[in-house]
Design a protein around this motif. Structure first.
Motif, mmCIF file in Angstrom:
data_model
loop_
_atom_site.group_PDB
_atom_site.id
_atom_site.type_symbol
_atom_site.label_atom_id
_atom_site.label_comp_id
_atom_site.label_asym_id
_atom_site.label_seq_id
_atom_site.Cartn_x
_atom_site.Cartn_y
_atom_site.Cartn_z
ATOM 1 N N GLY A 216 -28.487 -78.798 40.461
ATOM 2 C CA GLY A 216 -27.554 -77.767 40.907
ATOM 3 C C GLY A 216 -26.404 -78.298 41.734
ATOM 4 O O GLY A 216 -25.483 -77.552 42.076
ATOM 5 N N ASP A 220 -26.271 -79.806 36.449
ATOM 6 C CA ASP A 220 -26.766 -78.435 36.313
ATOM 7 C C ASP A 220 -28.280 -78.420 36.144
ATOM 8 O O ASP A 220 -28.880 -79.346 35.588
ATOM 9 C CB ASP A 220 -26.123 -77.767 35.085
ATOM 10 C CG ASP A 220 -24.639 -77.510 35.286
ATOM 11 O OD1 ASP A 220 -24.219 -77.376 36.453
ATOM 12 O OD2 ASP A 220 -23.911 -77.453 34.272
ATOM 13 N N TRP A 221 -28.887 -77.315 36.629
ATOM 14 C CA TRP A 221 -30.328 -77.158 36.462
ATOM 15 C C TRP A 221 -30.696 -77.135 34.968
ATOM 16 O O TRP A 221 -31.683 -77.724 34.553
ATOM 17 C CB TRP A 221 -30.796 -75.865 37.125
ATOM 18 C CG TRP A 221 -30.887 -75.926 38.626
ATOM 19 C CD1 TRP A 221 -30.079 -75.306 39.527
ATOM 20 C CD2 TRP A 221 -31.850 -76.659 39.396
ATOM 21 N NE1 TRP A 221 -30.475 -75.594 40.813
ATOM 22 C CE2 TRP A 221 -31.560 -76.418 40.758
ATOM 23 C CE3 TRP A 221 -32.923 -77.485 39.069
ATOM 24 C CZ2 TRP A 221 -32.312 -76.983 41.788
ATOM 25 C CZ3 TRP A 221 -33.672 -78.049 40.086
ATOM 26 C CH2 TRP A 221 -33.362 -77.802 41.420
ATOM 27 N N SER A 223 -29.679 -78.614 32.163
ATOM 28 C CA SER A 223 -28.943 -79.696 31.513
ATOM 29 C C SER A 223 -29.937 -80.693 30.931
ATOM 30 O O SER A 223 -31.142 -80.653 31.224
ATOM 31 C CB SER A 223 -28.025 -80.406 32.520
ATOM 32 O OG SER A 223 -28.804 -81.043 33.531
ATOM 33 N N SER A 414 -26.421 -75.831 46.673
ATOM 34 C CA SER A 414 -25.920 -75.037 45.545
ATOM 35 C C SER A 414 -25.430 -73.668 46.007
ATOM 36 O O SER A 414 -24.449 -73.138 45.470
ATOM 37 C CB SER A 414 -27.008 -74.886 44.472
ATOM 38 O OG SER A 414 -28.166 -74.287 44.992
#
Length: 492
Positions: A216, A220-221, A223, A414
């Motif tokens: 994050g 990205d989470w 990904s 985040s």
């Protein structure tokens, strides 16, 4: 143990616990100042994560090694590594150097608390252990009371380096006391060290930690990188469990987990570890950055937890003899839940007294639960397994803190980035560094200052919501012990 000078060994163990307590509270208090000087707010949680990762991985190995080679040798190795790390941390010139030195410090810390606790289990009888463990928890907490105050004073006078260097003289005295006055039985058992298990656990925790800290933020989470790290962590954990079941002398003997008391005590310790690190790591940031209070006041809010902990621990030894394990644990779980909810409700205008009151409630919960768990676990196993059993509980609490500091650090970072993006402001995480120093805050325009403080306050509230969830989970898990005889029947 014949020949052991119990009072002197007990005093040495208390000093070791003092070192652990000071490390937990002083560093948390000093982190806003350290971050303001060295920079790297985005790596803030790594200062805690590095220490927790190594102490979590090594605690099981140290526990097993102490069963094989004796408590004295392994305690000495751990304490020397801890002191070397403490020395180097004070010499760090950048946040990256500090993180590396914290790895070394954590590598030694994995031995200090569990082996010190195990030594007490060795030299005192079952009947004495409930009261002595209560005293030890009290001493740990009372020692921690001085930590935030000393930390605040050191930061504003001679510098943050001394929050690490204060460990050196005390650690040396503690080490000499254990080496000179503890007499152990000769162990003729052929040593079998589970290196494969240690390597697989290190790999599993490292990949999980990196995912939780950087997810994050750096990626990205949802990904490909996140998926790879998650898959790798799960695979390493599966391989670790498989290797432990095949090992001749595993670092994590799973048979002790078949005891229902040990199983649930360790699960609750896992959730409690998340709660403990959430308050210790981020409360000073809230009080300093949002409430604009100096380091000494931020330390006072953590001191409240350190007052509640020994107060509850002092009575927990007596309570578990009178009302039993389950009821004492339920009372502790209730205080943890109340304290976490008070943090969720906290607003900047409530002031440091509200933060201190919330922290005090958390301390009461920790004091009630931690003491009875150790007494129950040590009573459930023989001398040959006591080091491993005690280490398993410490491991679970450290694992909770390791997961917690990484997960909550990721949530904080985040949340801040999302707040900046939603507000259309082009700030980076480094802007938060300016909130952690009075001089830096004075140079920020009023409008920008209020915006950044609001962003930090709302992001930290997300952290406290997750903390409250773990407190609720902890309370529910304690009910798994309902109907068990627990400590009350065994100690009498």
């Amino acid at each position: 143990m014949e020949g052991t000078k119990k009072p002197l060994v007990l005093a040495s163990v208390m000093l070791a616990m003092f070192v652990s307590a000071v490390e937990a509270t002083i560093v948390s208090t000093a982190m806003p100042s350290i971050s303001a000087e060295l920079g790297g707010f985005s790596k803030y949680s790594w200062v805690f994560s590095a220490y927790l990762l190594m102490s979590t991985v090594t605690v099981l190995l140290y526990g097993k090694l102490s069963d094989i080679f004796g408590r004295k040798r392994i305690f000495a190795v751990g304490m020397l590594l801890f002191l070397l790390g403490s020395l180097l941390c004070g010499l760090a010139n950048s946040i990256d150097e500090l993180i590396f030195y914290r790895f070394i410090q954590g590598m030694g810390a994995g031995a200090v608390m569990p082996i010190a606790t195990t030594i007490v289990g060795d030299i005192y009888s079952r009947e004495e252990r409930a009261k002595i463990q209560g005293y030890l928890s009290s001493v740990w907490g009372i020692s921690a009371v001085t930590g935030p105050a000393i930390g605040g004073i050191l930061v504003v006078t001679i510098g943050w380096e001394y929050v690490f260097w204060i460990n050196l003289p005390l650690g040396i005295i503690s080490l000499l006391g254990v080496l000179l006055f503890l007499k152990e039985p000769v162990n003729t058992k052929k040593p079998v060290i589970d290196y494969k298990g240690a390597a697989l656990l290190t790999a599993a925790l490292s990949t999980m930690l990196y995912l939780l800290v950087e997810g994050g933020v750096s990626f990205d989470w949802f990904s490909t990188k996140s998926l790879i790290l998650l898959t790798a962590s799960i695979l390493f954990f599966v391989l670790f469990i498989w290797a432990e079941r095949k090992a001749v002398d595993p670092m994590m003997p799973f048979e002790i987990w078949r005891n229902k008391t040990i199983f649930y005590a360790n699960l609750v310790s896992l959730t409690n570890g998340v709660i403990l690190i959430a308050i210790s790591s981020y409360l000073p940031t809230y009080v300093t950055g949002v409430m604009e209070q100096p380091a000494a006041i931020a330390g006072f809010t953590l001191t409240a937890m350190s007052v509640g902990w020994p107060l509850a621990a002092f009575f927990s030894g007596r309570l578990l003899l009178k009302i039993g394990y389950f009821k004492t644990s339920i009372a502790g779980g209730a205080f943890l839940l109340i304290g976490s909810l008070l943090f969720v409700l906290m607003q900047p205008g409530f002031g440091p007294l509200w933060a201190a009151m919330s922290s005090f409630s958390i301390g009461l919960g920790m004091g009630l639960t931690s003491t009875v768990f150790i007494v129950a676990i040590q009573a459930a196993v023989s001398y040959e397994q006591r080091g491993s059993a005690t280490a398993s509980n410490m491991f679970m609490r450290n694992l909770g803190s390791t997961i917690g500091v990484a997960l909550l650090g990721s949530i904080l970072n985040s949340s801040l980035l999302r707040y900046f993006a939603d507000s259309g402001q082009n700030y980076s995480l480094s802007a938060i560094n300016d909130l952690l120093s009075a001089d830096a805050r004075a140079g920020i325009q009023v409008e920008s200052l209020r915006f950044l403080q609001q962003a930090l306050a709302e992001s930290l509230q997300h952290v406290y919501l997750v903390t409250a969830f773990f407190a609720l989970l902890s309370f529910i898990l304690i009910f798994g012990l309902r109907g068990k005889k627990g400590v009350k029947s065994r100690v009498k």
